[in-house]
Each structure stands twice: as C-alpha cells, then as structure tokens.
Design a protein around this motif. Structure first.
Motif, PDB file in Angstrom:
ATOM      1  N   PHE A 129       0.823  -1.209   0.000  1.00 27.16           N
ATOM      2  CA  PHE A 129       0.000   0.000   0.000  1.00 27.16           C
ATOM      3  C   PHE A 129       0.857   1.259   0.000  1.00 27.16           C
ATOM      4  O   PHE A 129       0.649   2.181  -0.807  1.00 27.16           O
ATOM      5  CB  PHE A 129      -0.942   0.009   1.211  1.00 27.16           C
ATOM      6  CG  PHE A 129      -1.738   1.270   1.347  1.00 27.16           C
ATOM      7  CD1 PHE A 129      -2.863   1.482   0.568  1.00 27.16           C
ATOM      8  CD2 PHE A 129      -1.351   2.254   2.245  1.00 27.16           C
ATOM      9  CE1 PHE A 129      -3.598   2.644   0.683  1.00 27.16           C
ATOM     10  CE2 PHE A 129      -2.077   3.433   2.367  1.00 27.16           C
ATOM     11  CZ  PHE A 129      -3.203   3.630   1.585  1.00 27.16           C
ATOM     12  N   VAL A 130       1.834   1.326   0.903  1.00 21.95           N
ATOM     13  CA  VAL A 130       2.667   2.532   1.012  1.00 21.95           C
ATOM     14  C   VAL A 130       3.523   2.719  -0.235  1.00 21.95           C
ATOM     15  O   VAL A 130       3.619   3.823  -0.780  1.00 21.95           O
ATOM     16  CB  VAL A 130       3.556   2.467   2.273  1.00 21.95           C
ATOM     17  CG1 VAL A 130       4.544   3.634   2.290  1.00 21.95           C
ATOM     18  CG2 VAL A 130       2.693   2.480   3.528  1.00 21.95           C
ATOM     19  N   PHE A 131       4.146   1.638  -0.718  1.00 17.19           N
ATOM     20  CA  PHE A 131       5.020   1.768  -1.872  1.00 17.19           C
ATOM     21  C   PHE A 131       4.246   2.082  -3.146  1.00 17.19           C
ATOM     22  O   PHE A 131       4.771   2.757  -4.038  1.00 17.19           O
ATOM     23  CB  PHE A 131       5.864   0.505  -2.050  1.00 17.19           C
ATOM     24  CG  PHE A 131       7.172   0.554  -1.328  1.00 17.19           C
ATOM     25  CD1 PHE A 131       8.336   0.919  -1.979  1.00 17.19           C
ATOM     26  CD2 PHE A 131       7.242   0.241   0.023  1.00 17.19           C
ATOM     27  CE1 PHE A 131       9.540   0.980  -1.310  1.00 17.19           C
ATOM     28  CE2 PHE A 131       8.441   0.295   0.708  1.00 17.19           C
ATOM     29  CZ  PHE A 131       9.603   0.667   0.044  1.00 17.19           C
ATOM     30  N   VAL A 132       3.014   1.621  -3.246  1.00 16.51           N
ATOM     31  CA  VAL A 132       2.199   1.969  -4.417  1.00 16.51           C
ATOM     32  C   VAL A 132       1.685   3.402  -4.299  1.00 16.51           C
ATOM     33  O   VAL A 132       1.768   4.188  -5.258  1.00 16.51           O
ATOM     34  CB  VAL A 132       1.023   0.981  -4.573  1.00 16.51           C
ATOM     35  CG1 VAL A 132       0.008   1.513  -5.585  1.00 16.51           C
ATOM     36  CG2 VAL A 132       1.538  -0.373  -5.029  1.00 16.51           C
ATOM     37  N   ALA A 133       1.166   3.769  -3.133  1.00 19.07           N
ATOM     38  CA  ALA A 133       0.585   5.103  -2.945  1.00 19.07           C
ATOM     39  C   ALA A 133       1.644   6.199  -3.076  1.00 19.07           C
ATOM     40  O   ALA A 133       1.500   7.129  -3.878  1.00 19.07           O
ATOM     41  CB  ALA A 133      -0.114   5.187  -1.589  1.00 19.07           C
ATOM     42  N   LEU A 212      11.463   6.069   6.738  1.00 15.62           N
ATOM     43  CA  LEU A 212      12.309   5.413   5.740  1.00 15.62           C
ATOM     44  C   LEU A 212      11.464   4.752   4.653  1.00 15.62           C
ATOM     45  O   LEU A 212      11.843   4.742   3.477  1.00 15.62           O
ATOM     46  CB  LEU A 212      13.200   4.366   6.414  1.00 15.62           C
ATOM     47  CG  LEU A 212      14.309   4.896   7.322  1.00 15.62           C
ATOM     48  CD1 LEU A 212      15.044   3.728   7.993  1.00 15.62           C
ATOM     49  CD2 LEU A 212      15.300   5.747   6.532  1.00 15.62           C
ATOM     50  N   MET A 213      10.319   4.201   5.030  1.00 11.37           N
ATOM     51  CA  MET A 213       9.439   3.565   4.052  1.00 11.37           C
ATOM     52  C   MET A 213       8.923   4.583   3.042  1.00 11.37           C
ATOM     53  O   MET A 213       8.917   4.336   1.828  1.00 11.37           O
ATOM     54  CB  MET A 213       8.267   2.880   4.760  1.00 11.37           C
ATOM     55  CG  MET A 213       7.421   2.008   3.827  1.00 11.37           C
ATOM     56  SD  MET A 213       5.879   1.428   4.604  1.00 11.37           S
ATOM     57  CE  MET A 213       6.516   0.576   6.043  1.00 11.37           C
ATOM     58  N   ILE A 214       8.500   5.745   3.528  1.00  9.92           N
ATOM     59  CA  ILE A 214       7.966   6.779   2.642  1.00  9.92           C
ATOM     60  C   ILE A 214       9.058   7.316   1.729  1.00  9.92           C
ATOM     61  O   ILE A 214       8.851   7.479   0.518  1.00  9.92           O
ATOM     62  CB  ILE A 214       7.331   7.915   3.476  1.00  9.92           C
ATOM     63  CG1 ILE A 214       6.054   7.408   4.157  1.00  9.92           C
ATOM     64  CG2 ILE A 214       7.029   9.129   2.612  1.00  9.92           C
ATOM     65  CD1 ILE A 214       5.462   8.373   5.155  1.00  9.92           C
ATOM     66  N   VAL A 215      10.236   7.580   2.287  1.00 11.25           N
ATOM     67  CA  VAL A 215      11.347   8.089   1.474  1.00 11.25           C
ATOM     68  C   VAL A 215      11.751   7.057   0.423  1.00 11.25           C
ATOM     69  O   VAL A 215      11.955   7.390  -0.757  1.00 11.25           O
ATOM     70  CB  VAL A 215      12.553   8.459   2.367  1.00 11.25           C
ATOM     71  CG1 VAL A 215      13.785   8.769   1.510  1.00 11.25           C
ATOM     72  CG2 VAL A 215      12.219   9.638   3.251  1.00 11.25           C
ATOM     73  N   LEU A 219      11.466   7.690  -3.657  1.00  5.57           N
ATOM     74  CA  LEU A 219      12.655   7.614  -4.504  1.00  5.57           C
ATOM     75  C   LEU A 219      12.549   6.456  -5.489  1.00  5.57           C
ATOM     76  O   LEU A 219      12.984   6.564  -6.640  1.00  5.57           O
ATOM     77  CB  LEU A 219      13.913   7.453  -3.641  1.00  5.57           C
ATOM     78  CG  LEU A 219      14.267   8.649  -2.742  1.00  5.57           C
ATOM     79  CD1 LEU A 219      15.502   8.328  -1.902  1.00  5.57           C
ATOM     80  CD2 LEU A 219      14.505   9.908  -3.572  1.00  5.57           C
ATOM     81  N   GLY A 220      11.963   5.340  -5.044  1.00  9.60           N
ATOM     82  CA  GLY A 220      11.758   4.205  -5.947  1.00  9.60           C
ATOM     83  C   GLY A 220      10.838   4.552  -7.095  1.00  9.60           C
ATOM     84  O   GLY A 220      11.068   4.129  -8.237  1.00  9.60           O
ATOM     85  N   GLY A 221       9.798   5.353  -6.827  1.00 10.92           N
ATOM     86  CA  GLY A 221       8.893   5.790  -7.887  1.00 10.92           C
ATOM     87  C   GLY A 221       9.583   6.696  -8.887  1.00 10.92           C
ATOM     88  O   GLY A 221       9.395   6.565 -10.104  1.00 10.92           O
ATOM     89  N   LEU A 235      11.972  -1.392  -2.359  1.00 11.69           N
ATOM     90  CA  LEU A 235      11.168  -2.178  -1.411  1.00 11.69           C
ATOM     91  C   LEU A 235      11.989  -3.298  -0.786  1.00 11.69           C
ATOM     92  O   LEU A 235      11.955  -3.497   0.430  1.00 11.69           O
ATOM     93  CB  LEU A 235       9.933  -2.738  -2.111  1.00 11.69           C
ATOM     94  CG  LEU A 235       8.918  -3.471  -1.233  1.00 11.69           C
ATOM     95  CD1 LEU A 235       7.509  -3.321  -1.801  1.00 11.69           C
ATOM     96  CD2 LEU A 235       9.229  -4.961  -1.087  1.00 11.69           C
ATOM     97  N   TYR A 236      12.721  -4.020  -1.623  1.00 11.05           N
ATOM     98  CA  TYR A 236      13.476  -5.172  -1.115  1.00 11.05           C
ATOM     99  C   TYR A 236      14.566  -4.731  -0.142  1.00 11.05           C
ATOM    100  O   TYR A 236      14.718  -5.308   0.940  1.00 11.05           O
ATOM    101  CB  TYR A 236      14.081  -5.932  -2.287  1.00 11.05           C
ATOM    102  CG  TYR A 236      14.734  -7.243  -1.895  1.00 11.05           C
ATOM    103  CD1 TYR A 236      13.983  -8.406  -1.783  1.00 11.05           C
ATOM    104  CD2 TYR A 236      16.097  -7.304  -1.622  1.00 11.05           C
ATOM    105  CE1 TYR A 236      14.575  -9.597  -1.414  1.00 11.05           C
ATOM    106  CE2 TYR A 236      16.697  -8.501  -1.251  1.00 11.05           C
ATOM    107  CZ  TYR A 236      15.931  -9.650  -1.156  1.00 11.05           C
ATOM    108  OH  TYR A 236      16.526 -10.829  -0.790  1.00 11.05           O
ATOM    109  N   VAL A 237      15.329  -3.702  -0.528  1.00  9.31           N
ATOM    110  CA  VAL A 237      16.419  -3.237   0.335  1.00  9.31           C
ATOM    111  C   VAL A 237      15.870  -2.647   1.628  1.00  9.31           C
ATOM    112  O   VAL A 237      16.401  -2.900   2.716  1.00  9.31           O
ATOM    113  CB  VAL A 237      17.294  -2.207  -0.413  1.00  9.31           C
ATOM    114  CG1 VAL A 237      18.334  -1.606   0.520  1.00  9.31           C
ATOM    115  CG2 VAL A 237      17.990  -2.860  -1.601  1.00  9.31           C
ATOM    116  N   PHE A 238      14.783  -1.864   1.529  1.00 10.39           N
ATOM    117  CA  PHE A 238      14.173  -1.327   2.746  1.00 10.39           C
ATOM    118  C   PHE A 238      13.701  -2.455   3.653  1.00 10.39           C
ATOM    119  O   PHE A 238      13.865  -2.389   4.875  1.00 10.39           O
ATOM    120  CB  PHE A 238      12.991  -0.423   2.401  1.00 10.39           C
ATOM    121  CG  PHE A 238      12.099  -0.148   3.579  1.00 10.39           C
ATOM    122  CD1 PHE A 238      12.483   0.755   4.551  1.00 10.39           C
ATOM    123  CD2 PHE A 238      10.895  -0.821   3.742  1.00 10.39           C
ATOM    124  CE1 PHE A 238      11.680   0.989   5.665  1.00 10.39           C
ATOM    125  CE2 PHE A 238      10.089  -0.595   4.838  1.00 10.39           C
ATOM    126  CZ  PHE A 238      10.481   0.315   5.804  1.00 10.39           C
TER     127      PHE A 238
END
Length: 371
Positions: A129-133, A212-215, A219-221, A235-238
């Motif tokens: 959810f967080v990484f998509v949003a 850290l998840m949001i950052v 950055l991934g996006g 996502l994987y490294v986090f």
C-alpha cells in the motif's frame, strides 16, 4: 466377496474427482495469457503488423530468460529488456526505459494476478500500500519532468542500480541466513510484548521505520519513471535493512519481499505508462513494435515460471542474475561509458561504499547473534 468385488469395480470406474479441478486450476493460472494472446493476434492481424513486429524477434527471444529472472528475483523483466534494447538493438536510452516499463506493465501484472489469486499469504499489504501510494507520486513526478533524467545519465543510473543491487542481493543470499533480522519469538510472546506499555523507544523506531518507508517508496517511484526500475529494489532493500532491522519481531521473510516487490513494480510500471499517455506523451513506433513482440512471451512466462519454478532451481536463477548484473556493467562500460572517467569514479565509489556498509552490517549482525 461379491460386495468387495463390486466396490473394487466401482472404485476403478469412477474418475478422479480432482481431475477437473486440477485442469481448471492450471487454466486459471494462464487467464491473463488466454485474454491477451487472442487480443494480440487480432490487433496484429487486422493491421497487418506482423512483419513490422517480428523484425525485433531477438527481443522476444531474450524475454524468455527475462520472464524467469523476473519471477525469481526482486527485479522485473526490464533487467533483460533494457540492456538488450540499448546494447543490441541500438535503441536510445529513453526508448529502452519505455520498453522496460511497457513490458513490466504486462508481465509483472500477470505475475501479480497469480500472487493475489493463489499466494496472497506472501503479500505484505502494508508495504504494498505505502510503496504503491507514495511511489505513484514519485512516478508521476518523474514522468511529467519535475524530477527528470535524460540521455546518457539513464544508462549510467540503470547500470549502477542493477550492479549495486546485484552486490546486495549476493550478500543477502550468501552471507545472511533467511531468518537474519527476524527475531525467533513465539506468537504468544509477541502478543505479550505488544500488549505491554509502549515505550518512547518503540515510538521512535516506528517513526523511523515509516519515514524510511515513505522516502524509499518515493525515490523508488522517481527511479522507476526515469530508468525503468527502482521501486522493486527500494522495497526489497528497505525490507531487509530497514523493516527487519528495526522491527525484528515483525520481520518480513525474503519470499514475501520478492512477491510484494513484483506487485509494486507491476503497478508502478502501469502508472508510469498511463501518466505518459495522459500528459500527452507518446512512444516511438519501434518501441511499441518491440513491446508487441515481447508481450506474448512474458504473459506466458509469468504463469509458466510459477509452475516450474522450484526451490532447487532458485540458486541457478540467482547465479544467472549475478552474471547478468556483472555482464551488463561490462557491456555498458565497453560500449557506452568507455573512457568517461567521472562515470567510472561514481561506479567505483558507490561500490566501495556499499561493500564497506555491508561489511559493517555483517559485523553488527554477527555481534548481535553472539550476544
């Protein structure tokens, strides 16, 4: 005896009850393929596009490998599509990025369908959810040009991302045990801990984790929109260095991170493609033709890979990925970077910095284990 004979005869004549269920289950795995293949054929046939599309057949052949690499590592099929487009088909960096996004919007979403349908237990809903949003915001920023990378910088950024992640992924699989970073705490003990008074320290850790998840997702996006990959790596490294280090009692296992990264990367690839079209952008004809020759391969490769992929084959596929990470660095270095010493200094500095950080992480992990 006669009753026993009738029972035996009855057992021999009754067909297996699970046969039709098994066939239906197998066919349902190929549902995206059953929809896309006829559509693909009709589009090419009605427009007489076969000759234009199949001139790029090496790309389709390469994606036979890409489908399996994408299914066994946290990286998508772009890890094959991008270098093949740049180095062998001689496409521009922007076109190669576009091909990666287009093909991942099909292949990784086909794989996501299987994960949601059959392996939902491997999906970490909060991470997704967080990484998509948040990642979608970063992807839009990168697509519309607010944060934009162009030209040779795309090649360098892609090379660095894949190579440096190859080092990290090798470290993860070679030197870290699957349970490293995940505390072996019984569920009853976890419940007692969660019911206890929340300390200031736990509040602080939660803030750091979500920050850290949001950052990472943002950055991934941005990286995904500009390079064609990045959200899956982030996502994987986090998950390994962030979540599992700060929340070991709620650690996420490797296969969950890989599965979740597939869903995130497939979604963000689609977001990038749609964003490009909405803002008036377009894809070059040869980009669309190359994408078209890859589509029937990846939409079949995703479910096929899920059927034949076994734990025994995973080490071999991971070794293939390590080889590809080094090979693409060597090829980009020889054909694109060449004597641009500034670029080589950036690659060398980041490699030394990462290896030093991983050595420090390994030392801390061993020290924590020993104590």
């Amino acid at each position: 005896m006669h009753g026993m004979h009738e029972a035996s005869e009855h057992q021999n004549t009754v067909p297996p009850k699970d046969a039709s269920v098994t066939y239906t289950c197998i066919l349902s795995r190929f549902f995206p393929c059953l929809i896309i293949w006829p559509t693909w054929f009709l589009i090419l046939a009605t427009g007489d596009h076969f000759s234009a599309v199949f001139q790029w057949w090496p790309a389709g052949l390469a994606m036979m490998i890409g489908s399996f690499v994408a299914g066994s590592t946290p990286l998508g099929g772009g890890v094959i599509a991008f270098p093949v487009s740049v180095l062998f088909l001689r496409f521009t960096s922007g076109e190669s990025r576009d091909i990666s996004l287009l093909i991942q919007s099909v292949g990784m979403n086909a794989a996501s369908y299987l994960l949601v349908r059959y392996k939902r237990n491997l999906l970490h809903e909060k991470l997704i959810f967080v990484f998509v949003a948040v990642g979608s915001v970063g992807a839009v920023f990168g697509t519309v040009g607010i944060v934009n990378v162009t030209g040779a910088t795309i090649n360098l950024a892609y090379t660095i991302l894949v190579f440096e992640f190859g080092i990290f992924y090798f470290y993860r699989n070679k030197y870290l045990l699957p349970q490293d970073g995940i505390a072996a705490v019984k569920s009853s003990e976890v419940s007692l801990q969660q019911d206890s008074i929340v300390t200031v320290e736990s509040h602080g850790k939660n803030f750091i984790v979500y920050f850290l998840m949001i950052v990472s997702s943002f950055l991934g996006g941005i990286a995904t929109a500009n390079v064609g990959t990045g959200a899956d790596i982030a996502l994987y490294v986090f998950g390994i260095l962030g979540w599992n280090s700060l929340r070991p009692n709620q650690g996420i296992e490797d296969n969950q991170l890989t599965a979740s990264s597939i869903v995130v990367m497939g979604t963000l690839s689609l977001v990038c493609v749609l964003s490009r079209l909405i803002v008036g952008g377009s894809f070059s004809p040869r980009t669309l033709e190359t994408w078209a020759v890859m589509v029937p391969v990846v939409v079949l490769g995703a479910p096929l890979g899920s059927l034949i992929l076994t734990p025994a084959r995973l080490p071999w596929l991971r070794r293939l990925f390590y080889f590809l990470a080094v090979f693409q660095l060597a090829m980009f270095g020889a054909l694109k970077i060449r004597r641009e010493w500034t670029s080589w200094m950036i690659v060398s500095s980041l490699t030394v910095a990462q290896i030093s950080a991983l050595v420090g992480h390994r030392w801390c992990t061993q020290k924590k284990t020993n104590t």
